[in-house]
Enzyme design. Sequence first.
Site, PDB file in Angstrom:
ATOM      1  N   GLN A  25      31.538  40.255  31.170  1.00  0.00           N
ATOM      2  CA  GLN A  25      32.293  40.041  32.404  1.00  0.00           C
ATOM      3  C   GLN A  25      31.507  39.128  33.342  1.00  0.00           C
ATOM      4  OE1 GLN A  25      34.180  44.020  33.858  1.00  0.00           O
ATOM      5  NE2 GLN A  25      32.478  44.615  32.532  1.00  0.00           N
ATOM      6  N   HIS A  51      35.520  36.790  32.137  1.00  0.00           N
ATOM      7  CA  HIS A  51      35.793  36.455  33.543  1.00  0.00           C
ATOM      8  C   HIS A  51      35.359  35.025  33.855  1.00  0.00           C
ATOM      9  CE1 HIS A  51      35.883  41.010  34.685  1.00  0.00           C
ATOM     10  NE2 HIS A  51      36.932  40.622  34.004  1.00  0.00           N
TER      11      HIS A  51
HETATM   12  C1  LIG Z   1      38.876  46.138  41.503  1.00  0.00           C
HETATM   13  C2  LIG Z   1      39.947  46.607  40.540  1.00  0.00           C
HETATM   14  C3  LIG Z   1      40.618  47.846  40.995  1.00  0.00           C
HETATM   15  N1  LIG Z   1      40.943  45.515  40.387  1.00  0.00           N
HETATM   16  C4  LIG Z   1      41.291  45.128  39.156  1.00  0.00           C
HETATM   17  O1  LIG Z   1      40.843  45.636  38.150  1.00  0.00           O
HETATM   18  C5  LIG Z   1      42.247  43.975  39.113  1.00  0.00           C
HETATM   19  C6  LIG Z   1      43.691  44.481  39.265  1.00  0.00           C
HETATM   20  C7  LIG Z   1      44.143  45.366  38.207  1.00  0.00           C
HETATM   21  C8  LIG Z   1      44.639  44.981  37.028  1.00  0.00           C
HETATM   22  N2  LIG Z   1      44.935  46.093  36.290  1.00  0.00           N
HETATM   23  C9  LIG Z   1      44.649  47.185  36.993  1.00  0.00           C
HETATM   24  C10 LIG Z   1      44.764  48.550  36.660  1.00  0.00           C
HETATM   25  C11 LIG Z   1      44.380  49.476  37.587  1.00  0.00           C
HETATM   26  C12 LIG Z   1      43.889  49.038  38.836  1.00  0.00           C
HETATM   27  C13 LIG Z   1      43.746  47.670  39.152  1.00  0.00           C
HETATM   28  C14 LIG Z   1      44.134  46.755  38.217  1.00  0.00           C
HETATM   29  N3  LIG Z   1      42.066  43.238  37.850  1.00  0.00           N
HETATM   30  C15 LIG Z   1      42.438  41.920  37.833  1.00  0.00           C
HETATM   31  O2  LIG Z   1      42.924  41.335  38.766  1.00  0.00           O
HETATM   32  C16 LIG Z   1      42.183  41.187  36.517  1.00  0.00           C
HETATM   33  C17 LIG Z   1      41.073  40.143  36.693  1.00  0.00           C
HETATM   34  C18 LIG Z   1      39.764  40.785  36.841  1.00  0.00           C
HETATM   35  C19 LIG Z   1      38.664  39.732  36.930  1.00  0.00           C
HETATM   36  C20 LIG Z   1      38.256  39.490  38.343  1.00  0.00           C
HETATM   37  N4  LIG Z   1      37.078  38.658  38.397  1.00  0.00           N
HETATM   38  C21 LIG Z   1      35.846  39.091  38.482  1.00  0.00           C
HETATM   39  N5  LIG Z   1      34.811  38.235  38.589  1.00  0.00           N
HETATM   40  C22 LIG Z   1      35.013  36.818  38.702  1.00  0.00           C
HETATM   41  C23 LIG Z   1      35.296  36.449  40.082  1.00  0.00           C
HETATM   42  C24 LIG Z   1      34.240  36.912  41.029  1.00  0.00           C
HETATM   43  O3  LIG Z   1      33.916  38.062  41.030  1.00  0.00           O
HETATM   44  O4  LIG Z   1      33.748  36.096  41.733  1.00  0.00           O
HETATM   45  S1  LIG Z   1      35.580  40.770  38.372  1.00  0.00           S
HETATM   46  C25 LIG Z   1      33.971  41.128  38.854  1.00  0.00           C
HETATM   47  O5  LIG Z   1      33.884  42.525  38.663  1.00  0.00           O
HETATM   48  C26 LIG Z   1      33.510  42.705  37.332  1.00  0.00           C
HETATM   49  C27 LIG Z   1      33.056  44.120  37.076  1.00  0.00           C
HETATM   50  O6  LIG Z   1      31.940  44.403  37.819  1.00  0.00           O
HETATM   51  P1  LIG Z   1      30.616  44.893  37.024  1.00  0.00           P
HETATM   52  O7  LIG Z   1      30.188  43.808  36.116  1.00  0.00           O
HETATM   53  O8  LIG Z   1      30.878  46.218  36.453  1.00  0.00           O
HETATM   54  O9  LIG Z   1      29.599  44.928  38.214  1.00  0.00           O
HETATM   55  P2  LIG Z   1      29.398  46.100  39.282  1.00  0.00           P
HETATM   56  O10 LIG Z   1      28.534  45.544  40.330  1.00  0.00           O
HETATM   57  O11 LIG Z   1      30.699  46.705  39.655  1.00  0.00           O
HETATM   58  O12 LIG Z   1      28.581  47.225  38.475  1.00  0.00           O
HETATM   59  C28 LIG Z   1      27.279  46.954  38.032  1.00  0.00           C
HETATM   60  C29 LIG Z   1      26.865  48.160  37.215  1.00  0.00           C
HETATM   61  O13 LIG Z   1      25.608  47.872  36.624  1.00  0.00           O
HETATM   62  C30 LIG Z   1      24.727  48.951  36.813  1.00  0.00           C
HETATM   63  N6  LIG Z   1      23.367  48.392  36.838  1.00  0.00           N
HETATM   64  C31 LIG Z   1      22.764  47.725  37.849  1.00  0.00           C
HETATM   65  N7  LIG Z   1      21.511  47.323  37.452  1.00  0.00           N
HETATM   66  C32 LIG Z   1      21.368  47.720  36.145  1.00  0.00           C
HETATM   67  C33 LIG Z   1      20.331  47.595  35.169  1.00  0.00           C
HETATM   68  N8  LIG Z   1      19.172  46.959  35.434  1.00  0.00           N
HETATM   69  N9  LIG Z   1      20.523  48.139  33.949  1.00  0.00           N
HETATM   70  C34 LIG Z   1      21.679  48.797  33.653  1.00  0.00           C
HETATM   71  N10 LIG Z   1      22.711  48.934  34.539  1.00  0.00           N
HETATM   72  C35 LIG Z   1      22.555  48.403  35.762  1.00  0.00           C
HETATM   73  C36 LIG Z   1      25.174  49.622  38.111  1.00  0.00           C
HETATM   74  O14 LIG Z   1      24.810  50.985  38.091  1.00  0.00           O
HETATM   75  C37 LIG Z   1      26.702  49.439  38.039  1.00  0.00           C
HETATM   76  O15 LIG Z   1      27.315  50.508  37.332  1.00  0.00           O
HETATM   77  C38 LIG Z   1      32.379  41.737  37.234  1.00  0.00           C
HETATM   78  O16 LIG Z   1      32.021  41.486  36.019  1.00  0.00           O
HETATM   79  C39 LIG Z   1      32.883  40.542  37.995  1.00  0.00           C
HETATM   80  O17 LIG Z   1      33.269  39.625  37.054  1.00  0.00           O
HETATM   81  N11 LIG Z   1      43.344  40.443  36.134  1.00  0.00           N
HETATM   82  C40 LIG Z   1      44.453  41.068  35.698  1.00  0.00           C
HETATM   83  O18 LIG Z   1      44.533  42.265  35.599  1.00  0.00           O
HETATM   84  O19 LIG Z   1      45.445  40.188  35.327  1.00  0.00           O
HETATM   85  C41 LIG Z   1      46.640  40.800  34.807  1.00  0.00           C
HETATM   86  C42 LIG Z   1      46.556  40.794  33.309  1.00  0.00           C
HETATM   87  C43 LIG Z   1      45.587  41.507  32.624  1.00  0.00           C
HETATM   88  C44 LIG Z   1      45.578  41.521  31.216  1.00  0.00           C
HETATM   89  C45 LIG Z   1      46.487  40.832  30.516  1.00  0.00           C
HETATM   90  C46 LIG Z   1      47.471  40.115  31.223  1.00  0.00           C
HETATM   91  C47 LIG Z   1      47.478  40.109  32.635  1.00  0.00           C
END
Ligand SMILES: CC(C)NC(=O)[C@H](Cc1c[nH]c2ccccc12)NC(=O)[C@H](CCCC/N=C(/NCCC(=O)O)S[C@H]1O[C@H](COP(=O)(O)OP(=O)(O)OC[C@H]2O[C@@H](n3cnc4c(N)ncnc43)[C@H](O)[C@@H]2O)[C@@H](O)[C@H]1O)NC(=O)OCc1ccccc1
Length: 297
Positions: free
Chosen positions: A116, A146
């Site tokens: 991602q 992504h």
């Molecule tokens: C917030 C959420 C509720 N919203 C969504 O999910 C939405 C809407 C949605 C769709 N379906 C749903 C169903 C239910 C609810 C909502 C939705 N999804 C969309 O809009 C997607 C598009 C999603 C993409 C958005 N773009 C990103 N990024 C690029 C841009 C930008 O961000 O600038 S998403 C963004 O969040 C993604 C997830 O975040 P994580 O990578 O998990 O990062 P996070 O910080 O959250 O967590 C880090 C983790 O690492 C851990 N960690 C930290 N350090 C370490 C370490 N050292 N070692 C191990 N672990 C570690 C932490 O503890 C933590 O757990 C990232 O990768 C990043 O790309 N598109 C879509 O659904 O289109 C239709 C479709 C789908 C399929 C087929 C046809 C049509």
Amino acid sequence: MAPSSDPQAFREALASSKRVVILAGAGLSAASGIPTFRGTNGLWKTKDSKLFATPEEFNQDPSRIWQFYHCIRDRCLHAKPNAAHHALASLTLPSIRARLLPSLTDPTKPPLLITQNFDGLSPLALSPHLTPASQKLASSRLVETHGSILKTVCLQCKHTKHTRETPLCPAFAGLTEAEVEAGGRTIPVEELPRCGGTEWDGSNRYGRCGGLLRPAVVWFGEVPEGMGEIAMELNWTDLLIVVGTSSLVHPAASFAKTVKTRGGKVAVFNLQRSEGDENADFLFLGPCEETLPSVLG
Ligand SMILES: CC(C)NC(=O)[C@H](Cc1c[nH]c2ccccc12)NC(=O)[C@H](CCCC/N=C(/NCCC(=O)O)S[C@H]1O[C@H](COP(=O)(O)OP(=O)(O)OC[C@H]2O[C@@H](n3cnc4c(N)ncnc43)[C@H](O)[C@@H]2O)[C@@H](O)[C@H]1O)NC(=O)OCc1ccccc1
Ligand SMILES: [Zn+2]
């Protein structure tokens, strides 16, 4: 049943798996100095993702959004893959794969790595020791679902370009995160990154049409990359390895459930507890740049 944290049991599961898929998130790149989104000092902790990561906001104010992504892009350009990236990339080496994954249905194919992260670090981690053919195969088994901040798309001719050139336009020269935090610069849309760049000669050719460029990242509401290939692969996956993701963003956040409902196993590597990890078969808490090399080493 509580998830197991026994590395030996996990290696046995690896060894008996026929088809393995890896799903990675921002935690994979945390040790490379790339901020996560929702972790400590995460990007979306201080900013509302809806004001930065949607096509609507870009169309509304491309200058503000470009300046925000220019700074993240520069961070990614200066970052290096860490031990976790390299541990995952080692699975593209036939010798390592033969040792850790002897039961793969197709031993010539590395596990599919779905990231991602748009930081370009997993592609960069692919071993330079691979033959050109293996390099090609390894890249074909890597999906940046992504998108990539190292790619741009032209809104006019749709030309996509991968480049490590920076800045992408003279107007970004010397632009810092502090300046952007303080409101950024007033940059006319004509001076933003353009198709053909500064060499654009006024022609309307594909890849040189002078159209406005946008970062080739997948914004909210946009369809992620590689969904067809991913859906196909998840159908047969018997082990999903989930690394450094909060499992809050869909559709990626639903992959673990998909694999579980088909009788597959899930192994989670995360600094801390995360969404849905209680359903995992294996759970390795801690920095993945330590846990992954030790378990895959
Ligand atoms: C917030 C959420 C509720 N919203 C969504 O999910 C939405 C809407 C949605 C769709 N379906 C749903 C169903 C239910 C609810 C909502 C939705 N999804 C969309 O809009 C997607 C598009 C999603 C993409 C958005 N773009 C990103 N990024 C690029 C841009 C930008 O961000 O600038 S998403 C963004 O969040 C993604 C997830 O975040 P994580 O990578 O998990 O990062 P996070 O910080 O959250 O967590 C880090 C983790 O690492 C851990 N960690 C930290 N350090 C370490 C370490 N050292 N070692 C191990 N672990 C570690 C932490 O503890 C933590 O757990 C990232 O990768 C990043 O790309 N598109 C879509 O659904 O289109 C239709 C479709 C789908 C399929 C087929 C046809 C049509
Ligand atoms: Zn163009």
